[in-house]
Enzyme design. Structure first.
Site, PDB file in Angstrom:
ATOM      1  N   CYS A   1      59.940  51.795   1.952  1.00 33.85           N
ATOM      2  CA  CYS A   1      59.970  52.587   3.182  1.00 33.85           C
ATOM      3  C   CYS A   1      61.385  52.567   3.767  1.00 33.85           C
ATOM      4  O   CYS A   1      62.240  51.789   3.340  1.00 33.85           O
ATOM      5  CB  CYS A   1      58.966  52.026   4.183  1.00 33.85           C
TER       6      CYS A   1
ATOM      7  N   GLU B   1      59.484  43.945   0.057  1.00 37.89           N
ATOM      8  CA  GLU B   1      60.911  43.925  -0.284  1.00 37.89           C
ATOM      9  C   GLU B   1      61.623  42.872   0.563  1.00 37.89           C
ATOM     10  O   GLU B   1      62.481  42.133   0.070  1.00 37.89           O
ATOM     11  CB  GLU B   1      61.538  45.302  -0.016  1.00 37.89           C
TER      12      GLU B   1
ATOM     13  N   CYS C   1      62.649  49.143   4.941  1.00 37.76           N
ATOM     14  CA  CYS C   1      63.113  48.252   3.866  1.00 37.76           C
ATOM     15  C   CYS C   1      64.475  48.686   3.326  1.00 37.76           C
ATOM     16  O   CYS C   1      65.302  47.847   2.991  1.00 37.76           O
ATOM     17  CB  CYS C   1      62.104  48.224   2.723  1.00 37.76           C
TER      18      CYS C   1
ATOM     19  N   HIS D   1      57.437  43.116   4.974  1.00 32.11           N
ATOM     20  CA  HIS D   1      57.278  44.002   3.816  1.00 32.11           C
ATOM     21  C   HIS D   1      57.609  43.231   2.525  1.00 32.11           C
ATOM     22  O   HIS D   1      58.352  42.248   2.554  1.00 32.11           O
ATOM     23  CB  HIS D   1      58.183  45.219   3.959  1.00 32.11           C
TER      24      HIS D   1
HETATM   25  O1  LIG Z   1      58.085  49.651   1.770  1.00 33.27           O
HETATM   26  C1  LIG Z   1      57.007  49.172   2.081  1.00 33.27           C
HETATM   27  C2  LIG Z   1      56.039  49.889   2.808  1.00 33.27           C
HETATM   28  C3  LIG Z   1      54.921  49.215   3.258  1.00 33.27           C
HETATM   29  N1  LIG Z   1      54.741  47.898   2.965  1.00 33.27           N
HETATM   30  C4  LIG Z   1      53.592  47.173   3.493  1.00 33.27           C
HETATM   31  C5  LIG Z   1      53.679  46.915   4.985  1.00 33.27           C
HETATM   32  C6  LIG Z   1      52.231  46.825   5.384  1.00 33.27           C
HETATM   33  O2  LIG Z   1      51.800  45.492   5.152  1.00 33.27           O
HETATM   34  C7  LIG Z   1      51.524  47.743   4.402  1.00 33.27           C
HETATM   35  C8  LIG Z   1      51.189  49.101   4.969  1.00 33.27           C
HETATM   36  O3  LIG Z   1      52.308  49.741   5.442  1.00 33.27           O
HETATM   37  O4  LIG Z   1      52.406  47.907   3.292  1.00 33.27           O
HETATM   38  C9  LIG Z   1      55.648  47.204   2.201  1.00 33.27           C
HETATM   39  O5  LIG Z   1      55.474  46.012   1.934  1.00 33.27           O
HETATM   40  N2  LIG Z   1      56.748  47.867   1.766  1.00 33.27           N
HETATM   41 ZN   LIG Z   2      59.101  48.600   3.761  1.00 33.99          ZN
END
Ligand SMILES: O=c1ccn([C@H]2C[C@H](O)[C@@H](CO)O2)c(=O)[nH]1
Ligand SMILES: [Zn+2]
Length: 294
Positions: free
Chosen positions: A129, A104, A132, A102
Site C-alpha cells: 500500500c 512490510e 508501506c 503492515h
Molecule cells: O500493504 C499492505 C496493505 C495492507 N496490509 C494489512 C494491514 C491490515 O492488517 C490488513 C488490511 O488492510 O492488511 C499490509 O500488511 N500491507
Molecule cells: Zn502497507
C-alpha cells in the site's frame, strides 16, 4: 513445529518441506534464516533467491495476526548479509487502527532489530500500500530496494513511488537502518529498563529528536525490544511498542501474554509515545508499563 506453521508447511512443495524440516522442527524457529541456511535451502531445492522468497511467503503469512480483517499478509525481506527475515501484519483488537503494523513494516523492522545493516529486496504476497511504500522510502537502501510481487516483474521502490517525498527533502542524512548510538545513559531501573534504553539509543528519530525504545517481558520471561522508527511524512512512523511486538510475535510468543513493559524516552519530548503505548498495551491485557524519562 510451532502450531502456526503446520497448515502452511503442509502446502509447500515436498523438496522445500524436507529442506525446512530440520529448521522448523523446533518451537523456537526465529522466523528468519541465516545466509548459510539460505544457501543450504537453495542447493537442496534448486530454487534461486527470488523463487525461494516467494515459496516462503505462506510461512511468513502464517505469522499474521488479523482479527479485524482476516487478511493475512506475509513479507520476506532479504538483507545485504544474505539473511532472510519474515514479516506479517498485526492488528490489535480494542486499540485504534493507527496501531496496526503492515507486513512490510514488520519485515523491515524485524531485519533492523536483528542487526541487519541494509536491505537488498522485499517479497510480498500482495502489492504494498501507499503507506508501506512511504515507510520503506525512509530506508538506507533508498529507491533501489527491489520489490518482488506475485505475477509482476521485479521493480524498485523508486518504480513504485515516483515523485517521492523522503528524508532528503527535509535535509536528513541519517536513514532508517543506519547504525546510530544517541548516547543516552543513566536510566534508573532493572534489565528491562536497560534494554529499553539500549533500544532508545538505536532508534531513528531525526525529525523530532524524540528518541524512544520499548522492552517487553513475555510470559516465558524473555525480553523483546523495539526501537522507534520515524518517517519523513510523520504519520507512517512506527512506534517502539510496535517494533517490540513485531519481534515478540515473530519469535513465536503471544502478544496477549506480556507481563510488563518499559518505555524509555526523553523528558518533555516533542513527540511522546507514552499515551499510545499505554493504550495499546492495555488492549493487549497488560497494565504494567514503567515510563522512564531521560
Ligand atoms: O500493504 C499492505 C496493505 C495492507 N496490509 C494489512 C494491514 C491490515 O492488517 C490488513 C488490511 O488492510 O492488511 C499490509 O500488511 N500491507
Ligand atoms: Zn502497507
Amino acid at each position: 513445529m510451532h502450531t502456526r506453521f503446520i497448515d502452511a508447511y503442509a502446502g509447500l512443495p515436498a523438496p522445500l518441506q524436507s529442506a525446512l524440516e530440520p529448521i522448523l522442527r523446533h518451537d523456537d524457529f526465529p522466523a528468519m534464516f541465516t545466509a548459510a541456511q539460505v544457501n543450504q535451502l537453495k542447493s537442496q531445492t534448486g530454487l534461486d533467491d527470488a523463487a525461494l522468497a516467494f515459496a516462503l511467503l505462506p510461512l511468513a503469512a502464517a505469522c499474521s495476526i488479523a482479527p479485524i480483517s482476516n487478511f493475512y499478509v506475509g513479507a520476506v525481506a532479504r538483507g545485504v548479509s544474505g539473511n532472510l527475515y519474515f514479516g506479517a501484519n498485526m492488528e490489535f483488537r480494542g486499540a485504534s487502527m493507527q496501531q496496526t503494523v503492515h507486513a512490510e513494516q514488520s519485515a523491515v523492522t524485524h531485519a533492523w532489530m536483528r542487526g541487519e545493516a541494509q536491505l537488498a529486496s522485499i517479497t510480498v504476497n500482495y502489492t504494498p500500500c501507499g503507506h508501506c511504500r512511504q515507510f520503506m522510502n525512509e530506508l538506507n537502501s533508498g529507491t533501489e530496494l527491489a520489490i518482488h510481487l506475485p505475477d509482476r516483474a521485479v521493480a524498485t521502490l523508486g518504480d513504485y513511488l515516483p515523485y517521492s517525498f523522503g528524508p532528503r527533502d527535509l535535509e536528513i542524512a541519517t536513514l532508517l537502518m543506519d547504525s546510530v548510538d544517541h548516547g543516552y545513559h543513566d536510566a534508573e531501573g532493572d534489565a528491562l529498563v536497560e534494554q529499553a534504553l539500549s533500544a532508545c539509543n538505536q532508534s531513528h528519530a531525526p525529525y523530532s529528536q524524540s528518541h524512544s525504545g520499548v522492552a517487553l517481558e513475555s510470559a516465558s520471561g524473555k525480553i523483546y525490544t523495539g526501537r522507534y522508527a520515524e518517517n519523513a511524512a510523520f504519520n507512517p512512523s512506527l512506534p517502539p511498542l510496535q517494533a517490540a511486538l513485531v519481534v515478540l510475535n515473530l519469535s513465536g510468543e503471544s502478544c496477549l501474554t506480556i507481563r510488563r513493559a518499559a518505555l524509555v524516552e526523553k523528558k518533555d519530548p516533542l513527540v511522546s509515545q507514552f499515551d499510545a503505548t499505554r493504550a495499546t498495551l492495555k488492549a493487549l491485557g497488560c497494565d504494567q508499563l514503567q515510563h522512564v524519562q531521560l
